[in-house]
Design a protein around this motif. Structure first.
Motif, mmCIF file in Angstrom:
data_model
loop_
_atom_site.group_PDB
_atom_site.id
_atom_site.type_symbol
_atom_site.label_atom_id
_atom_site.label_comp_id
_atom_site.label_asym_id
_atom_site.label_seq_id
_atom_site.Cartn_x
_atom_site.Cartn_y
_atom_site.Cartn_z
ATOM 1 N N LEU A 460 0.804 -1.216 0.000
ATOM 2 C CA LEU A 460 0.000 0.000 0.000
ATOM 3 C C LEU A 460 0.847 1.281 0.000
ATOM 4 O O LEU A 460 0.553 2.208 -0.763
ATOM 5 N N PRO A 461 1.923 1.403 0.827
ATOM 6 C CA PRO A 461 2.709 2.652 0.792
ATOM 7 C C PRO A 461 3.288 2.953 -0.590
ATOM 8 O O PRO A 461 3.283 4.115 -1.020
ATOM 9 N N ASP A 462 3.782 1.928 -1.287
ATOM 10 C CA ASP A 462 4.326 2.160 -2.628
ATOM 11 C C ASP A 462 3.248 2.646 -3.585
ATOM 12 O O ASP A 462 3.480 3.538 -4.409
ATOM 13 N N ARG A 463 2.052 2.073 -3.468
ATOM 14 C CA ARG A 463 0.949 2.495 -4.341
ATOM 15 C C ARG A 463 0.558 3.947 -4.054
ATOM 16 O O ARG A 463 0.262 4.733 -4.967
ATOM 17 N N ILE A 464 0.546 4.301 -2.751
ATOM 18 C CA ILE A 464 0.218 5.676 -2.383
ATOM 19 C C ILE A 464 1.266 6.637 -2.930
ATOM 20 O O ILE A 464 0.941 7.680 -3.504
ATOM 21 N N ASP A 465 2.565 6.256 -2.783
ATOM 22 C CA ASP A 465 3.643 7.112 -3.290
ATOM 23 C C ASP A 465 3.533 7.314 -4.794
ATOM 24 O O ASP A 465 3.712 8.429 -5.304
ATOM 25 N N ARG A 466 3.212 6.230 -5.539
ATOM 26 C CA ARG A 466 3.102 6.349 -6.992
ATOM 27 C C ARG A 466 1.928 7.245 -7.371
ATOM 28 O O ARG A 466 2.038 8.082 -8.275
ATOM 29 N N LEU A 467 0.799 7.067 -6.663
ATOM 30 C CA LEU A 467 -0.377 7.877 -6.969
ATOM 31 C C LEU A 467 -0.119 9.346 -6.660
ATOM 32 O O LEU A 467 -0.476 10.238 -7.439
ATOM 33 N N LEU A 468 0.529 9.619 -5.536
ATOM 34 C CA LEU A 468 0.826 11.002 -5.173
ATOM 35 C C LEU A 468 1.791 11.641 -6.159
ATOM 36 O O LEU A 468 1.670 12.815 -6.515
ATOM 37 N N ALA A 469 2.768 10.849 -6.637
ATOM 38 C CA ALA A 469 3.716 11.370 -7.621
ATOM 39 C C ALA A 469 3.005 11.716 -8.922
ATOM 40 O O ALA A 469 3.291 12.749 -9.552
ATOM 41 N N GLU A 470 2.064 10.866 -9.326
ATOM 42 C CA GLU A 470 1.292 11.141 -10.547
ATOM 43 C C GLU A 470 0.448 12.396 -10.370
ATOM 44 O O GLU A 470 0.353 13.238 -11.271
ATOM 45 N N LYS A 471 -0.189 12.537 -9.204
ATOM 46 C CA LYS A 471 -1.026 13.703 -8.950
ATOM 47 C C LYS A 471 -0.191 14.987 -8.884
ATOM 48 O O LYS A 471 -0.594 16.043 -9.341
ATOM 49 N N GLN A 472 1.006 14.871 -8.321
ATOM 50 C CA GLN A 472 1.873 16.043 -8.207
ATOM 51 C C GLN A 472 2.290 16.533 -9.588
ATOM 52 O O GLN A 472 2.403 17.726 -9.820
ATOM 53 N N ALA A 473 2.476 15.601 -10.504
ATOM 54 C CA ALA A 473 2.891 15.979 -11.848
ATOM 55 C C ALA A 473 1.766 16.649 -12.631
ATOM 56 O O ALA A 473 2.020 17.474 -13.508
ATOM 57 N N THR A 474 0.521 16.300 -12.315
ATOM 58 C CA THR A 474 -0.610 16.830 -13.094
ATOM 59 C C THR A 474 -1.394 17.920 -12.385
ATOM 60 O O THR A 474 -1.896 18.837 -13.016
ATOM 61 N N THR A 477 -1.911 21.245 -6.740
ATOM 62 C CA THR A 477 -2.699 21.922 -5.701
ATOM 63 C C THR A 477 -3.565 20.981 -4.895
ATOM 64 O O THR A 477 -4.108 21.366 -3.864
ATOM 65 N N VAL A 478 -3.735 19.756 -5.345
ATOM 66 C CA VAL A 478 -4.626 18.848 -4.623
ATOM 67 C C VAL A 478 -3.860 17.744 -3.903
ATOM 68 O O VAL A 478 -4.415 16.768 -3.470
ATOM 69 N N ILE A 479 -2.559 17.909 -3.734
ATOM 70 C CA ILE A 479 -1.758 16.849 -3.117
ATOM 71 C C ILE A 479 -2.194 16.581 -1.687
ATOM 72 O O ILE A 479 -2.435 15.436 -1.297
ATOM 73 N N VAL A 480 -2.330 17.618 -0.886
ATOM 74 C CA VAL A 480 -2.655 17.428 0.526
ATOM 75 C C VAL A 480 -4.016 16.795 0.678
ATOM 76 O O VAL A 480 -4.225 15.883 1.480
ATOM 77 N N LYS A 481 -4.944 17.227 -0.136
ATOM 78 C CA LYS A 481 -6.293 16.688 -0.075
ATOM 79 C C LYS A 481 -6.300 15.195 -0.334
ATOM 80 O O LYS A 481 -6.911 14.410 0.392
ATOM 81 N N HIS A 482 -5.613 14.752 -1.410
ATOM 82 C CA HIS A 482 -5.579 13.330 -1.743
ATOM 83 C C HIS A 482 -4.799 12.544 -0.714
ATOM 84 O O HIS A 482 -5.131 11.415 -0.402
ATOM 85 N N GLU A 483 -3.725 13.170 -0.191
ATOM 86 C CA GLU A 483 -2.918 12.444 0.787
ATOM 87 C C GLU A 483 -3.744 12.141 2.021
ATOM 88 O O GLU A 483 -3.681 11.045 2.571
ATOM 89 N N SER A 484 -4.544 13.127 2.454
ATOM 90 C CA SER A 484 -5.352 12.880 3.640
ATOM 91 C C SER A 484 -6.396 11.813 3.367
ATOM 92 O O SER A 484 -6.686 10.987 4.220
ATOM 93 N N ARG A 485 -6.976 11.834 2.166
ATOM 94 C CA ARG A 485 -7.968 10.804 1.837
ATOM 95 C C ARG A 485 -7.339 9.420 1.803
ATOM 96 O O ARG A 485 -7.908 8.439 2.288
ATOM 97 N N LEU A 486 -6.153 9.345 1.187
ATOM 98 C CA LEU A 486 -5.484 8.042 1.097
ATOM 99 C C LEU A 486 -5.050 7.553 2.472
ATOM 100 O O LEU A 486 -5.125 6.357 2.773
#
Length: 505
Positions: A460-474, A477-486
């Motif tokens: 799960l941590p690796d999947r979260i890191d990959r998803l956050l990296a993808e979101k950060q690239a696109t 501004t929504v990184i914190v929001k998604h991180e808290s949800r994840l």
């Protein structure tokens, strides 16, 4: 250019062999064969005399022709017998009669192979060795021997030069498959190039006897708790790529019904046991003996069954096993809607097809036979009709299920040879019910989830890191929001798992 001329010359030799057995007309029934090809080959071989006393069925003539043309063609015929989607059901049924039997090769060649593979002299490994083989097939032959420590064993030896022979013949079929795929519209769906590639992979695996020995060992482990069934032990010290040595099995071949009766064996019990053993292998372990002809099963004096020859094995995923159990049980219960839904749930039939129309097609298959006496209803043939019908609903070919269906027909044939009144559905029902209870009940599903949970949490941590990296690239501004949800999701998942664990204690 030279390679194409060589293939054309070999193709002509193939046409001559088919002509001798009146099998050229069988080519016209195969979708991937260009329509003009059968007529052209007949014109080029018109002067070749046909043998007398040939069977009427085109599939049986094709089987005789392939058997006469040697090892590669026997294996091709056996493969096509499991692929009615490629050759049509009548030809596939005829090819199922193909016997994998050839004249033995000289003992001198067998000795040379054993000595080259095991080192030293043959006498260094065996105190006695019968020069005449007890069986000879397309890939190898088997000799009876006694080891230096006094154990009686069966020694399987590959035919000399068999790999070169197969490579040459399969090159021809790869060439023909490429022509068919490029020029016959229907061939695109049937993918003959991929079929030949799979055949090549299978044959190369069969020609490494260490892999067959490994298959035997795996099946033996799976069936260790099954009373009245065993796999001979492998002698790894005398096994190599071209030589396999295993424990000798004394007894009566299942094909010799009269001898079994004379020896006092209970044929009804043997019949039921064979069917249940096959289903247990397929359903419980997902790994089954896929060459169940009568010569590969031996009944020992005490009544136990010994399996031999593990060159052809089948493997089913849990997904395939669930599919098989549910459709067979659905047919037993005559719940055709459920059988249809299982096909859609498994993804075998596209979602754009009609569940209602598919249900109706299933009823058309099953209703005409379900009111027959149970001993006249073949589960294997029912599956064959099912797979033929699903082609109309764009179901993609599932080779592993076709191999299973062929093996099921063989198992049923053996069971009915021993006991013509065998009730295959009654024999099968307890095995299917047991598998469904152990794998599809709510308790089993929770257990599967808990078993997979540690691996899920680890990843799960690796999947979260990959998803956050993808979101950060696109969208940074929504990184914190998604991180808290994840993070909340991960904590919720862990809490839910702990709660389930406590409830099950």
């Amino acid at each position: 250019m030279i390679a194409s001329l060589r293939h054309l010359f070999r193709l002509y030799g193939l046409a001559v062999g088919l002509r001798r057995y009146g099998a050229l007309r069988a080519l016209a029934q195969i979708e991937t064969v260009p329509p003009a090809a059968p007529g052209l080959l007949r014109a080029l071989t018109f002067f070749i005399p046909r043998r007398r006393g040939l069977p009427d069925a085109a599939g049986e003539r094709l089987a005789l022709a392939l058997a006469a043309m040697g090892p590669t063609y026997i294996k091709i015929g056996q493969t096509l017998a499991t692929r009615p989607d490629l050759v049509g059901r009548p030809l596939a049924e005829g090819l199922a009669t193909l016997q994998d039997s050839l004249p033995p090769f000289p003992f001198k060649a067998a000795r040379a192979t054993i000595e080259a593979e095991l080192g030293g002299k043959l006498e260094d490994h065996f105190s006695a060795f019968e020069e005449t083989p007890v069986a000879a097939a397309s890939i190898a032959q088997v000799h009876k021997a006694i080891t230096k420590d006094g154990r009686t064993v069966a020694v399987k030896v590959l035919r000399p030069g068999i790999e070169a022979r197969f490579s040459k013949d399969l090159a021809l079929f790869s060439w023909l498959a490429g022509i068919a795929e490029a020029n016959v519209p229907k061939a695109t769906r049937l993918r003959p190039v991929a079929v030949v590639a799979k055949l090549k992979e299978t044959v190369l695996r069969e020609m490494d006897l260490r892999l067959e020995a490994s298959a035997a060992a795996e099946l033996a482990d799976n069936m260790a708790g099954e009373d009245g069934y065993r796999v001979p032990q492998i002698d790894w010290d005398r096994t190599s790529r071209s030589v396999m040595t295993q424990e000798w099995a004394d007894g009566i071949r299942l094909g010799d019904r009269d001898a079994l009766v004379a020896a006092g064996h209970d044929l009804e019990a043997l019949s039921a046991r064979i069917a249940q053993i096959f289903l247990r292998q397929a359903m419980h372990d997902g790994y089954f003996h896929a060459d169940l002809h009568q010569g590969n099963l031996i009944v020992e004096p005490h009544g136990g069954i010994v399996a031999v020859d593990f060159g052809i094995m089948g493997r089913l995923s849990k997904h395939d096993r669930r599919f098989l159990a549910e459709i067979l049980y659905g047919f037993i219960a005559r719940d055709y809607r459920r059988v249809a839904e299982v096909h859609f749930d498994a993804g075998y039939v596209p979602a754009n097809q009609s569940v209602e129309e598919f249900t109706q097609a299933l009823r058309a298959i099953a209703d005409p036979i379900m009111d027959l006496p149970v001993e006249k209803i073949s589960a294997g043939k029912l599956l064959a009709q099912l797979f033929a019908t699903t082609e109309r609903f764009s179901m993609q070919t599932q080779p592993q299920l076709l191999l299973l269906q062929r093996s099921m027909v063989m198992a049923e044939g053996i069971a009915m040879h021993l006991n013509p009144q065998v009730n295959m559905w009654q024999v099968s029902k307890p095995v299917l019910e047991g598998w469904m209870r152990d794998n599809l009940s709510p308790e089993a599903r929770i257990a599967d989830f808990l078993k997979s949970l540690p691996r899920l949490m680890e990843r799960l941590p690796d999947r979260i890191d990959r998803l956050l990296a993808e979101k950060q690239a696109t969208a940074p501004t929504v990184i914190v929001k998604h991180e808290s949800r994840l993070g909340a999701f991960a904590l919720g998942l862990l809490a839910g798992a702990i709660l389930l664990k406590l409830l099950l204690l």
